[in-house]
Design a protein around this motif. Sequence first.
Motif, PDB file in Angstrom:
ATOM      1  N   LEU A 162      -3.857 100.102   9.259  1.00  0.00           N
ATOM      2  CA  LEU A 162      -4.614 101.346   9.164  1.00  0.00           C
ATOM      3  C   LEU A 162      -3.870 102.521   9.782  1.00  0.00           C
ATOM      4  O   LEU A 162      -4.034 103.653   9.359  1.00  0.00           O
ATOM      5  N   TYR A 163      -3.061 102.229  10.759  1.00  0.00           N
ATOM      6  CA  TYR A 163      -2.328 103.274  11.479  1.00  0.00           C
ATOM      7  C   TYR A 163      -1.068 102.626  12.047  1.00  0.00           C
ATOM      8  O   TYR A 163      -1.085 101.434  12.369  1.00  0.00           O
ATOM      9  N   PRO A 164       0.013 103.378  12.177  1.00  0.00           N
ATOM     10  CA  PRO A 164       1.282 102.776  12.602  1.00  0.00           C
ATOM     11  C   PRO A 164       1.234 101.983  13.914  1.00  0.00           C
ATOM     12  O   PRO A 164       1.968 101.005  14.057  1.00  0.00           O
TER      13      PRO A 164
ATOM     14  N   MET B 227      -1.257 100.176  14.974  1.00  0.00           N
ATOM     15  CA  MET B 227      -2.183  99.046  14.872  1.00  0.00           C
ATOM     16  C   MET B 227      -1.473  97.844  14.258  1.00  0.00           C
ATOM     17  O   MET B 227      -0.489  97.991  13.546  1.00  0.00           O
ATOM     18  N   TYR B 228      -1.995  96.675  14.546  1.00  0.00           N
ATOM     19  CA  TYR B 228      -1.445  95.462  13.951  1.00  0.00           C
ATOM     20  C   TYR B 228      -1.692  95.434  12.441  1.00  0.00           C
ATOM     21  O   TYR B 228      -2.714  95.925  11.962  1.00  0.00           O
ATOM     22  N   PRO B 229      -0.785  94.785  11.706  1.00  0.00           N
ATOM     23  CA  PRO B 229      -0.992  94.631  10.262  1.00  0.00           C
ATOM     24  C   PRO B 229      -2.061  93.579   9.976  1.00  0.00           C
ATOM     25  O   PRO B 229      -2.478  92.825  10.864  1.00  0.00           O
ATOM     26  N   LEU B 230      -2.450  93.507   8.719  1.00  0.00           N
ATOM     27  CA  LEU B 230      -3.482  92.570   8.284  1.00  0.00           C
ATOM     28  C   LEU B 230      -3.193  91.144   8.748  1.00  0.00           C
ATOM     29  O   LEU B 230      -4.086  90.472   9.265  1.00  0.00           O
ATOM     30  N   VAL B 231      -1.970  90.676   8.588  1.00  0.00           N
ATOM     31  CA  VAL B 231      -1.633  89.307   8.962  1.00  0.00           C
ATOM     32  C   VAL B 231      -1.976  89.033  10.429  1.00  0.00           C
ATOM     33  O   VAL B 231      -2.548  87.996  10.766  1.00  0.00           O
ATOM     34  N   LYS B 232      -1.648  89.953  11.294  1.00  0.00           N
ATOM     35  CA  LYS B 232      -1.918  89.773  12.729  1.00  0.00           C
ATOM     36  C   LYS B 232      -3.416  89.844  13.011  1.00  0.00           C
ATOM     37  O   LYS B 232      -3.923  89.135  13.889  1.00  0.00           O
ATOM     38  N   GLN B 233      -4.140  90.670  12.257  1.00  0.00           N
ATOM     39  CA  GLN B 233      -5.594  90.757  12.435  1.00  0.00           C
ATOM     40  C   GLN B 233      -6.247  89.405  12.127  1.00  0.00           C
ATOM     41  O   GLN B 233      -7.130  88.951  12.850  1.00  0.00           O
ATOM     42  N   VAL B 234      -5.788  88.749  11.060  1.00  0.00           N
ATOM     43  CA  VAL B 234      -6.315  87.423  10.707  1.00  0.00           C
ATOM     44  C   VAL B 234      -5.945  86.415  11.789  1.00  0.00           C
ATOM     45  O   VAL B 234      -6.774  85.600  12.210  1.00  0.00           O
ATOM     46  N   GLN B 235      -4.708  86.469  12.251  1.00  0.00           N
ATOM     47  CA  GLN B 235      -4.268  85.542  13.298  1.00  0.00           C
ATOM     48  C   GLN B 235      -5.109  85.704  14.565  1.00  0.00           C
ATOM     49  O   GLN B 235      -5.526  84.708  15.169  1.00  0.00           O
ATOM     50  N   ILE B 236      -5.375  86.928  14.952  1.00  0.00           N
ATOM     51  CA  ILE B 236      -6.156  87.156  16.173  1.00  0.00           C
ATOM     52  C   ILE B 236      -7.599  86.697  15.982  1.00  0.00           C
ATOM     53  O   ILE B 236      -8.173  86.049  16.866  1.00  0.00           O
ATOM     54  N   ALA B 237      -8.198  87.013  14.838  1.00  0.00           N
ATOM     55  CA  ALA B 237      -9.583  86.589  14.593  1.00  0.00           C
ATOM     56  C   ALA B 237      -9.712  85.077  14.696  1.00  0.00           C
ATOM     57  O   ALA B 237     -10.639  84.553  15.330  1.00  0.00           O
ATOM     58  N   THR B 238      -8.766  84.355  14.097  1.00  0.00           N
ATOM     59  CA  THR B 238      -8.825  82.894  14.149  1.00  0.00           C
ATOM     60  C   THR B 238      -8.490  82.374  15.544  1.00  0.00           C
ATOM     61  O   THR B 238      -9.094  81.401  15.998  1.00  0.00           O
TER      62      THR B 238
ATOM     63  N   ASN C 171     -14.652  90.636  19.503  1.00  0.00           N
ATOM     64  CA  ASN C 171     -13.274  90.522  19.017  1.00  0.00           C
ATOM     65  C   ASN C 171     -13.210  89.944  17.609  1.00  0.00           C
ATOM     66  O   ASN C 171     -12.455  90.439  16.761  1.00  0.00           O
ATOM     67  N   VAL C 172     -13.966  88.905  17.349  1.00  0.00           N
ATOM     68  CA  VAL C 172     -13.965  88.332  15.999  1.00  0.00           C
ATOM     69  C   VAL C 172     -14.422  89.392  15.001  1.00  0.00           C
ATOM     70  O   VAL C 172     -13.764  89.630  13.982  1.00  0.00           O
ATOM     71  N   TYR C 173     -15.530  90.070  15.306  1.00  0.00           N
ATOM     72  CA  TYR C 173     -16.035  91.098  14.389  1.00  0.00           C
ATOM     73  C   TYR C 173     -15.039  92.247  14.232  1.00  0.00           C
ATOM     74  O   TYR C 173     -14.849  92.765  13.132  1.00  0.00           O
ATOM     75  N   PHE C 174     -14.404  92.654  15.316  1.00  0.00           N
ATOM     76  CA  PHE C 174     -13.431  93.749  15.252  1.00  0.00           C
ATOM     77  C   PHE C 174     -12.284  93.410  14.303  1.00  0.00           C
ATOM     78  O   PHE C 174     -11.931  94.203  13.424  1.00  0.00           O
ATOM     79  N   HIS C 175     -11.696  92.246  14.485  1.00  0.00           N
ATOM     80  CA  HIS C 175     -10.519  91.902  13.685  1.00  0.00           C
ATOM     81  C   HIS C 175     -10.886  91.595  12.225  1.00  0.00           C
ATOM     82  O   HIS C 175     -10.126  91.954  11.315  1.00  0.00           O
ATOM     83  N   VAL C 176     -12.032  90.993  11.985  1.00  0.00           N
ATOM     84  CA  VAL C 176     -12.467  90.769  10.607  1.00  0.00           C
ATOM     85  C   VAL C 176     -12.775  92.115   9.943  1.00  0.00           C
ATOM     86  O   VAL C 176     -12.387  92.351   8.792  1.00  0.00           O
ATOM     87  N   SER C 177     -13.448  93.018  10.665  1.00  0.00           N
ATOM     88  CA  SER C 177     -13.757  94.327  10.062  1.00  0.00           C
ATOM     89  C   SER C 177     -12.492  95.147   9.853  1.00  0.00           C
ATOM     90  O   SER C 177     -12.403  95.925   8.893  1.00  0.00           O
ATOM     91  N   THR C 178     -11.481  94.963  10.688  1.00  0.00           N
ATOM     92  CA  THR C 178     -10.222  95.673  10.492  1.00  0.00           C
ATOM     93  C   THR C 178      -9.512  95.163   9.237  1.00  0.00           C
ATOM     94  O   THR C 178      -8.955  95.960   8.471  1.00  0.00           O
ATOM     95  N   VAL C 179      -9.533  93.859   8.995  1.00  0.00           N
ATOM     96  CA  VAL C 179      -8.983  93.322   7.750  1.00  0.00           C
ATOM     97  C   VAL C 179      -9.725  93.941   6.565  1.00  0.00           C
ATOM     98  O   VAL C 179      -9.105  94.398   5.598  1.00  0.00           O
ATOM     99  N   TYR C 180     -11.048  93.955   6.653  1.00  0.00           N
ATOM    100  CA  TYR C 180     -11.857  94.571   5.595  1.00  0.00           C
ATOM    101  C   TYR C 180     -11.412  96.016   5.371  1.00  0.00           C
ATOM    102  O   TYR C 180     -11.181  96.440   4.226  1.00  0.00           O
ATOM    103  N   ALA C 181     -11.285  96.795   6.436  1.00  0.00           N
ATOM    104  CA  ALA C 181     -10.923  98.213   6.323  1.00  0.00           C
ATOM    105  C   ALA C 181      -9.528  98.397   5.723  1.00  0.00           C
ATOM    106  O   ALA C 181      -9.317  99.287   4.894  1.00  0.00           O
ATOM    107  N   ILE C 182      -8.587  97.575   6.129  1.00  0.00           N
ATOM    108  CA  ILE C 182      -7.226  97.656   5.580  1.00  0.00           C
ATOM    109  C   ILE C 182      -7.267  97.415   4.074  1.00  0.00           C
ATOM    110  O   ILE C 182      -6.674  98.169   3.291  1.00  0.00           O
ATOM    111  N   LEU C 183      -7.967  96.382   3.667  1.00  0.00           N
ATOM    112  CA  LEU C 183      -8.015  96.041   2.240  1.00  0.00           C
ATOM    113  C   LEU C 183      -8.781  97.084   1.440  1.00  0.00           C
ATOM    114  O   LEU C 183      -8.358  97.484   0.357  1.00  0.00           O
ATOM    115  N   ARG C 184      -9.883  97.552   1.984  1.00  0.00           N
ATOM    116  CA  ARG C 184     -10.670  98.581   1.279  1.00  0.00           C
ATOM    117  C   ARG C 184      -9.851  99.851   1.140  1.00  0.00           C
ATOM    118  O   ARG C 184      -9.840 100.485   0.090  1.00  0.00           O
ATOM    119  N   HIS C 185      -9.149 100.218   2.190  1.00  0.00           N
ATOM    120  CA  HIS C 185      -8.297 101.406   2.179  1.00  0.00           C
ATOM    121  C   HIS C 185      -7.204 101.288   1.112  1.00  0.00           C
ATOM    122  O   HIS C 185      -6.784 102.289   0.529  1.00  0.00           O
TER     123      HIS C 185
END
Length: 168
Positions: free
Chosen positions: A45-47, A49-60, A139-153
């Motif tokens: 979402l922003y330089p 911030m972590y990329p989508l891959v890292k957001q998934v890794q952190i959520a899990t 944290n789980v909700y944050f990282h899942v919603s960030t993945v959602y936002a990246i993909l929607r964007h």
Amino acid sequence: MISMYTASVPPMIRSLLNLRAILEKAMLYSENKKIDPVVLINARLYPDMYPLVKQVQIATDVAKGAVSRLAGIEPPKFEDNESTFAQLLTRIDKTLALLQASTPEQINGSEENTIVFLIRDKTVTFQGLPYLLDFVIPNVYFHVSTVYAILRHNGVEIGKRDFLGNVY
């Protein structure tokens, strides 16, 4: 009164299942639009911030860490080497299997247990209930919603119902 198991495992399972479904839509989107999947996997979402891959890794990581720590066992380690949607889906599946194998007897009664772990190079200490409510679930909700936002964007056709799942 709600139990520790009920407050932790079912909401994390639901979030990870919804994350999985969102990633499946992203994979189809990249195929249909002829977009290299690596573009979406590395999108942010922003330089700073972590990329989508890292957001998934952190959520899990947070989810598997939570169920393990609340049960009093060492969390399994994942390599953090995913570079495809298929690998991210496998990571989610491994985390879901761990959550689904946990039992109320393992988790309930952990409200006051001392939870100690490293975040980056800092040791943090929580009691079980604040760990779950103040750290894990947000944290789980944050990282899942960030993945959602990246993909929607990036144009993936997902909406609020994809994030929430089938609740209404």
